[in-house]
Design an enzyme around this catalytic site. Structure first.
Site, PDB file in Angstrom:
ATOM      1  N   ASN A   1      56.771  18.799  45.653  1.00 52.22           N
ATOM      2  CA  ASN A   1      56.493  19.411  44.356  1.00 52.22           C
ATOM      3  C   ASN A   1      56.518  18.362  43.248  1.00 52.22           C
ATOM      4  O   ASN A   1      57.294  17.420  43.304  1.00 52.22           O
ATOM      5  CB  ASN A   1      57.547  20.482  44.037  1.00 52.22           C
ATOM      6  CG  ASN A   1      57.628  21.558  45.097  1.00 52.22           C
ATOM      7  OD1 ASN A   1      56.623  22.001  45.613  1.00 52.22           O
ATOM      8  ND2 ASN A   1      58.836  21.966  45.429  1.00 52.22           N
TER       9      ASN A   1
ATOM     10  N   HIS B   1      57.893  23.831  40.637  1.00 53.63           N
ATOM     11  CA  HIS B   1      59.171  24.061  41.336  1.00 53.63           C
ATOM     12  C   HIS B   1      59.935  22.804  41.710  1.00 53.63           C
ATOM     13  O   HIS B   1      60.788  22.836  42.589  1.00 53.63           O
ATOM     14  CB  HIS B   1      58.974  24.945  42.573  1.00 53.63           C
ATOM     15  CG  HIS B   1      58.225  26.203  42.288  1.00 53.63           C
ATOM     16  ND1 HIS B   1      58.793  27.244  41.599  1.00 53.63           N
ATOM     17  CD2 HIS B   1      56.950  26.572  42.546  1.00 53.63           C
ATOM     18  CE1 HIS B   1      57.901  28.210  41.462  1.00 53.63           C
ATOM     19  NE2 HIS B   1      56.770  27.813  42.014  1.00 53.63           N
ATOM     20  N   GLN B   2      59.672  21.679  41.048  1.00 52.33           N
ATOM     21  CA  GLN B   2      60.447  20.461  41.296  1.00 52.33           C
ATOM     22  C   GLN B   2      61.738  20.552  40.492  1.00 52.33           C
ATOM     23  O   GLN B   2      61.712  20.742  39.283  1.00 52.33           O
ATOM     24  CB  GLN B   2      59.662  19.215  40.873  1.00 52.33           C
ATOM     25  CG  GLN B   2      60.403  17.922  41.150  1.00 52.33           C
ATOM     26  CD  GLN B   2      59.623  16.685  40.694  1.00 52.33           C
ATOM     27  OE1 GLN B   2      58.666  16.785  39.939  1.00 52.33           O
ATOM     28  NE2 GLN B   2      60.046  15.528  41.159  1.00 52.33           N
TER      29      GLN B   2
ATOM     30  N   HIS C   1      60.404  13.631  46.552  1.00 51.70           N
ATOM     31  CA  HIS C   1      60.963  13.897  47.865  1.00 51.70           C
ATOM     32  C   HIS C   1      60.068  14.886  48.600  1.00 51.70           C
ATOM     33  O   HIS C   1      59.408  15.712  47.981  1.00 51.70           O
ATOM     34  CB  HIS C   1      62.406  14.415  47.780  1.00 51.70           C
ATOM     35  CG  HIS C   1      62.572  15.652  46.956  1.00 51.70           C
ATOM     36  ND1 HIS C   1      62.524  15.652  45.575  1.00 51.70           N
ATOM     37  CD2 HIS C   1      62.780  16.935  47.317  1.00 51.70           C
ATOM     38  CE1 HIS C   1      62.709  16.878  45.120  1.00 51.70           C
ATOM     39  NE2 HIS C   1      62.847  17.677  46.158  1.00 51.70           N
ATOM     40  N   PHE C   2      60.028  14.740  49.897  1.00 51.71           N
ATOM     41  CA  PHE C   2      59.275  15.639  50.760  1.00 51.71           C
ATOM     42  C   PHE C   2      60.267  16.461  51.570  1.00 51.71           C
ATOM     43  O   PHE C   2      61.294  15.950  52.005  1.00 51.71           O
ATOM     44  CB  PHE C   2      58.395  14.850  51.736  1.00 51.71           C
ATOM     45  CG  PHE C   2      57.184  14.236  51.107  1.00 51.71           C
ATOM     46  CD1 PHE C   2      55.938  14.810  51.295  1.00 51.71           C
ATOM     47  CD2 PHE C   2      57.274  13.083  50.356  1.00 51.71           C
ATOM     48  CE1 PHE C   2      54.809  14.245  50.731  1.00 51.71           C
ATOM     49  CE2 PHE C   2      56.151  12.509  49.786  1.00 51.71           C
ATOM     50  CZ  PHE C   2      54.913  13.093  49.972  1.00 51.71           C
ATOM     51  N   HIS C   3      59.935  17.715  51.790  1.00 53.38           N
ATOM     52  CA  HIS C   3      60.715  18.593  52.659  1.00 53.38           C
ATOM     53  C   HIS C   3      59.946  18.757  53.969  1.00 53.38           C
ATOM     54  O   HIS C   3      58.738  18.991  53.942  1.00 53.38           O
ATOM     55  CB  HIS C   3      60.862  19.991  52.043  1.00 53.38           C
ATOM     56  CG  HIS C   3      61.615  20.036  50.770  1.00 53.38           C
ATOM     57  ND1 HIS C   3      62.935  20.421  50.708  1.00 53.38           N
ATOM     58  CD2 HIS C   3      61.234  19.772  49.497  1.00 53.38           C
ATOM     59  CE1 HIS C   3      63.337  20.400  49.443  1.00 53.38           C
ATOM     60  NE2 HIS C   3      62.320  20.001  48.695  1.00 53.38           N
TER      61      HIS C   3
ATOM     62  N   ASP D   1      68.799  18.510  54.860  1.00 49.44           N
ATOM     63  CA  ASP D   1      69.030  19.167  53.575  1.00 49.44           C
ATOM     64  C   ASP D   1      70.353  19.927  53.650  1.00 49.44           C
ATOM     65  O   ASP D   1      70.621  20.615  54.630  1.00 49.44           O
ATOM     66  CB  ASP D   1      67.882  20.139  53.285  1.00 49.44           C
ATOM     67  CG  ASP D   1      67.842  20.612  51.846  1.00 49.44           C
ATOM     68  OD1 ASP D   1      68.904  21.067  51.341  1.00 49.44           O
ATOM     69  OD2 ASP D   1      66.770  20.559  51.236  1.00 49.44           O
ATOM     70  N   ILE D   2      71.197  19.793  52.613  1.00 47.26           N
ATOM     71  CA  ILE D   2      72.500  20.480  52.624  1.00 47.26           C
ATOM     72  C   ILE D   2      72.387  21.926  52.132  1.00 47.26           C
ATOM     73  O   ILE D   2      73.366  22.660  52.184  1.00 47.26           O
ATOM     74  CB  ILE D   2      73.578  19.709  51.835  1.00 47.26           C
ATOM     75  CG1 ILE D   2      73.200  19.556  50.370  1.00 47.26           C
ATOM     76  CG2 ILE D   2      73.845  18.365  52.501  1.00 47.26           C
ATOM     77  CD1 ILE D   2      74.316  18.961  49.509  1.00 47.26           C
TER      78      ILE D   2
END
Length: 139
Positions: A83, A89-90, A96-98, A23-24
């Protein structure tokens, strides 16, 4: 770093169905994203085939980041976050998964859990409603 993307992408794993990268705008060191190549705004929009590839990649990312070992009761932890919808909170309309390493209480995902007291009557009513949907196959 990939030279063909508009936004820098530091790839970790890639399969026919899934892409993962750092993640940036991380919340902690090693915060990574896992995305299906199939477009779906929300989880329920994806095919089962795409979904079947996401969790094994999440597991590989967690192992790669070194957050899967247990060092006592606190140890190193990680969150797997996904999300669906703005209210949840998307911010990007693509599933996508974090994978968010949790090295201490100050970094990584900070979660509040506003649990409600149990009302067994209401919970039983909901259970009956959901069982009826399951039995009818209309959900």
């Amino acid at each position: 770093m990939s030279a063909s993307c508009e936004i820098p992408s530091f790839k970790l794993f890639e399969t026919e169905l899934t892409y993962s990268f750092l993640d940036i705008q991380p919340t902690s060191k090693g915060h990574a994203l896992i995305i299906p190549k199939e477009h779906g705004a929300k989880l329920h929009n994806l095919s089962d085939e795409s979904l079947s590839d996401l969790l094994p990649i999440a597991k590989k990312v967690a192992k790669l980041l070194g957050v899967t070992h247990d060092d006592g009761p606190e140890g190193v932890g990680y969150n797997l976050l996904q999300n669906n919808g703005r209210l949840a909170h998307q911010e990007v309309d693509h599933v996508h998964f974090h994978v968010i390493p949790k090295y201490d209480k100050e970094t990584g995902l900070i979660v509040g859990w506003p649990a409600q007291e149990t009302d067994f009557g209401k919970l039983g009513e909901l259970h009956t409603e959901l069982k009826a949907k399951l039995e009818s196959g209309k959900f």
